[in-house]
Scaffold this motif. Structure first.
Motif, mmCIF file in Angstrom:
data_model
loop_
_atom_site.group_PDB
_atom_site.id
_atom_site.type_symbol
_atom_site.label_atom_id
_atom_site.label_comp_id
_atom_site.label_asym_id
_atom_site.label_seq_id
_atom_site.Cartn_x
_atom_site.Cartn_y
_atom_site.Cartn_z
ATOM 1 N N CYS A 129 -4.310 -0.407 0.305
ATOM 2 C CA CYS A 129 -4.991 -1.523 0.947
ATOM 3 C C CYS A 129 -6.457 -1.145 1.153
ATOM 4 O O CYS A 129 -6.820 0.020 1.025
ATOM 5 C CB CYS A 129 -4.314 -1.860 2.268
ATOM 6 N N CYS A 154 -7.078 1.699 3.723
ATOM 7 C CA CYS A 154 -6.690 3.026 3.243
ATOM 8 C C CYS A 154 -7.643 3.489 2.148
ATOM 9 O O CYS A 154 -7.989 4.662 2.079
ATOM 10 C CB CYS A 154 -5.263 3.032 2.712
ATOM 11 N N THR A 156 1.122 -1.785 4.024
ATOM 12 C CA THR A 156 0.551 -3.121 4.202
ATOM 13 C C THR A 156 0.683 -3.878 2.880
ATOM 14 O O THR A 156 0.394 -3.309 1.837
ATOM 15 C CB THR A 156 -0.951 -3.015 4.546
ATOM 16 N N ARG A 205 0.206 4.062 1.102
ATOM 17 C CA ARG A 205 0.008 4.891 2.291
ATOM 18 C C ARG A 205 0.589 4.266 3.552
ATOM 19 O O ARG A 205 1.249 4.930 4.331
ATOM 20 C CB ARG A 205 -1.485 5.134 2.498
ATOM 21 N N CYS A 206 0.312 2.975 3.778
ATOM 22 C CA CYS A 206 0.687 2.395 5.068
ATOM 23 C C CYS A 206 1.625 1.201 4.924
ATOM 24 O O CYS A 206 2.026 0.605 5.917
ATOM 25 C CB CYS A 206 -0.561 1.992 5.843
ATOM 26 N N CYS A 236 0.837 -1.195 0.000
ATOM 27 C CA CYS A 236 0.000 0.000 0.000
ATOM 28 C C CYS A 236 0.875 1.250 0.000
ATOM 29 O O CYS A 236 1.840 1.333 0.750
ATOM 30 C CB CYS A 236 -0.896 -0.030 1.238
HETATM 31 ZN ZN LIG Z 1 -2.888 1.084 3.503
#
Ligand SMILES: [Zn+2]
Ligand SMILES: [Zn+2]
Length: 136
Positions: A94, A97, A86, A83-84, A81
């Motif tokens: 993900c 997100c 994952t 953003r995070c 992901c």
């Molecule tokens: Zn994410």
């Protein structure tokens, strides 16, 4: 007309709906088929293995994944992901997100339209604002 630089060879071409010029598009389709077939046969492969076995650059495979053209069957190493971080199978974010971003997008939209029409949405936003302030 929309002219862009081809993502693969850098030449300027007339953009239609893909980030590649017509001459790269053929190569690109070939690579896509190779990658897709390899993942089909080796569902547990990660991006690096796919790249080694097909000879297709990792960044191009990642591009396929980001576009959602191909999907890994397992959350494999090498793709995550934006953003995070994952591990995910395809796309850019993900599930959690993606949901968060959809909510944020909705909020952003109602903020920009609230100037023109302050209605029930405006009130709800005001309440949310106050709650946030109190908490911090
Ligand atoms: Zn994410
Ligand atoms: Zn090109």
């Amino acid at each position: 007309m929309d002219f862009r630089n081809c993502k693969m060879c850098g030449r300027i071409y007339r953009h239609i709906n893909l980030p590649y010029c017509p001459s790269c598009l053929n190569d690109w389709e070939e690579m896509f088929v190779k990658v897709r077939d390899y993942i089909w046969d080796n569902p547990k492969a990660n991006v690096k293995e796919v790249s080694d076995e097909t000879g297709v650059e990792e960044k191009i495979i990642l591009e396929f994944l980001r576009e959602g053209r191909i999907e890994l069957t397992t959350e494999s190493i090498g793709f995550s992901c934006e953003r995070c971080n994952t591990p995910i199978k395809s796309g850019r974010y993900c599930d959690s997100c993606a949901k968060k971003m959809a909510t944020e997008l909705k909020k952003g939209l109602s903020t920009s339209t609230s100037d023109r029409s302050i209605g029930r949405d405006g009130k709800r936003m005001y309440t949310a604002d106050r709650t946030r302030k109190r908490r911090s």
